[in-house]
Design a protein around this motif. Structure first.
Motif, PDB file in Angstrom:
ATOM      1  N   GLU A  37       0.840  -1.189   0.000  1.00 41.12           N
ATOM      2  CA  GLU A  37       0.000   0.000   0.000  1.00 41.12           C
ATOM      3  C   GLU A  37       0.877   1.242   0.000  1.00 41.12           C
ATOM      4  O   GLU A  37       1.831   1.333   0.782  1.00 41.12           O
ATOM      5  CB  GLU A  37      -0.922   0.013   1.219  1.00 41.12           C
ATOM      6  N   ILE A  58      -3.050  10.515  -4.259  1.00 38.53           N
ATOM      7  CA  ILE A  58      -3.207   9.326  -5.088  1.00 38.53           C
ATOM      8  C   ILE A  58      -2.695   8.150  -4.269  1.00 38.53           C
ATOM      9  O   ILE A  58      -1.723   8.287  -3.517  1.00 38.53           O
ATOM     10  CB  ILE A  58      -2.454   9.442  -6.428  1.00 38.53           C
ATOM     11  N   SER A  59      -3.359   7.016  -4.383  1.00 40.39           N
ATOM     12  CA  SER A  59      -2.995   5.872  -3.565  1.00 40.39           C
ATOM     13  C   SER A  59      -3.164   4.575  -4.341  1.00 40.39           C
ATOM     14  O   SER A  59      -3.893   4.513  -5.342  1.00 40.39           O
ATOM     15  CB  SER A  59      -3.821   5.845  -2.275  1.00 40.39           C
ATOM     16  N   ARG A  60      -2.514   3.526  -3.826  1.00 38.29           N
ATOM     17  CA  ARG A  60      -2.515   2.224  -4.496  1.00 38.29           C
ATOM     18  C   ARG A  60      -2.467   1.120  -3.452  1.00 38.29           C
ATOM     19  O   ARG A  60      -1.790   1.254  -2.430  1.00 38.29           O
ATOM     20  CB  ARG A  60      -1.305   2.112  -5.426  1.00 38.29           C
ATOM     21  N   THR A  78      -6.196  -5.436  -6.816  1.00 38.20           N
ATOM     22  CA  THR A  78      -5.362  -4.249  -7.022  1.00 38.20           C
ATOM     23  C   THR A  78      -6.268  -3.040  -7.234  1.00 38.20           C
ATOM     24  O   THR A  78      -7.223  -3.103  -8.008  1.00 38.20           O
ATOM     25  CB  THR A  78      -4.449  -4.419  -8.258  1.00 38.20           C
ATOM     26  N   HIS A  80      -6.355   1.465  -7.499  1.00 42.78           N
ATOM     27  CA  HIS A  80      -5.738   2.791  -7.578  1.00 42.78           C
ATOM     28  C   HIS A  80      -6.832   3.829  -7.358  1.00 42.78           C
ATOM     29  O   HIS A  80      -7.952   3.662  -7.860  1.00 42.78           O
ATOM     30  CB  HIS A  80      -5.078   3.017  -8.944  1.00 42.78           C
ATOM     31  N   LYS A 103     -12.037   5.518  -7.872  1.00 42.99           N
ATOM     32  CA  LYS A 103     -11.193   4.323  -7.760  1.00 42.99           C
ATOM     33  C   LYS A 103     -11.381   3.405  -8.956  1.00 42.99           C
ATOM     34  O   LYS A 103     -12.498   3.193  -9.434  1.00 42.99           O
ATOM     35  CB  LYS A 103     -11.545   3.554  -6.480  1.00 42.99           C
ATOM     36  N   LEU A 196      -9.796   2.727  -0.950  1.00 39.33           N
ATOM     37  CA  LEU A 196      -9.140   1.551  -1.517  1.00 39.33           C
ATOM     38  C   LEU A 196      -9.768   0.240  -1.059  1.00 39.33           C
ATOM     39  O   LEU A 196      -9.344  -0.829  -1.484  1.00 39.33           O
ATOM     40  CB  LEU A 196      -7.650   1.550  -1.138  1.00 39.33           C
TER      41      LEU A 196
END
Length: 214
Positions: A37, A58-60, A78, A80, A103, A196
């Motif tokens: 993460e 922004i995140s993953r 997965t 984003h 997302k 997420l």
């Protein structure tokens, strides 16, 4: 895990966070589970006033979990996301907190074709600063920090299949210091405020949580 923050100017900061976890079968030299993460954001907090601030990030997330250790099957998820979270201090000791997030997520389960989904999350929240309100009425309390009474309305739109879920949430948050708070409340929706989140777990019902802010 690790995190860092860099102040670009008195009002603007860049923030980053990264966590990774790995579970491995040493006897078979095989990976059983993997979690990753990361997030990168920019926070605007003016030093000349405290009535407005905003965080954009922004995140993953990558989450690989075994479904059956005997058959070697696994579930790969997965996601984003891009999110914006403005906070506005209103008159009468009220605070408006908004969150908008977009997302894209993909999931693969063994030989089943990979599934993709695009979702939008919108959260509207109003907090009443109870201790600040009492102090404004010249009523002193021995309790440090702040206690917020929060009312929230959430909307989750799954654009891929054109479905919408929405509903309220109530919460009492105790903030002994400015950037940390503990809350207890009830959520009438089945989804999380984490952009997420995979949505596999039912998030409705009573909850207790600790919240730290950048």
């Amino acid at each position: 895990g690790s995190g860092a923050a860099v102040r670009i100017s008195p009002d603007l900061s860049m923030l980053a966070r990264y966590n990774v976890a790995l579970a491995q079968d040493l006897a078979l030299s095989a990976r059983e589970a993997y979690f990753e993460e990361g997030a990168f954001g920019v926070a605007y907090r003016p030093v000349t006033h405290d009535w407005f601030s905003v965080l954009a990030k922004i995140s993953r997330r990558v989450d690989e979990r075994p479904v059956s250790l005997e058959n070697g099957s696994e579930d790969d998820y997965t996601a984003h996301a891009l999110s914006v979270e403005p906070i506005v201090e209103l008159p009468w000791k009220l605070q408006l907190v908004e969150k908008g997030a977009l997302k894209h997520a993909s999931e693969r389960l063994d030989d089943v074709p990979e599934a993709d989904a695009v979702t939008g999350l919108w959260i509207n929240r109003v907090n009443l600063h109870t201790l600040a309100m009492l102090r404004s009425l010249s009523i002193e309390t021995p309790i440090p920090g702040e206690i917020d009474l929060g009312l929230e309305y959430r909307v989750l739109d799954t654009f891929t299949i054109d479905t919408i879920e929405q509903g309220p949430l109530v919460e009492v948050q105790v903030a002994p210091v400015e950037y940390f708070r503990v809350g207890v409340g009830y959520n009438w929706t089945h989804f999380s405020d984490d952009e997420l989140d995979s949505g596999k777990l039912d998030r409705s019902g009573f909850f207790v949580r600790a919240v730290g802010t950048f």
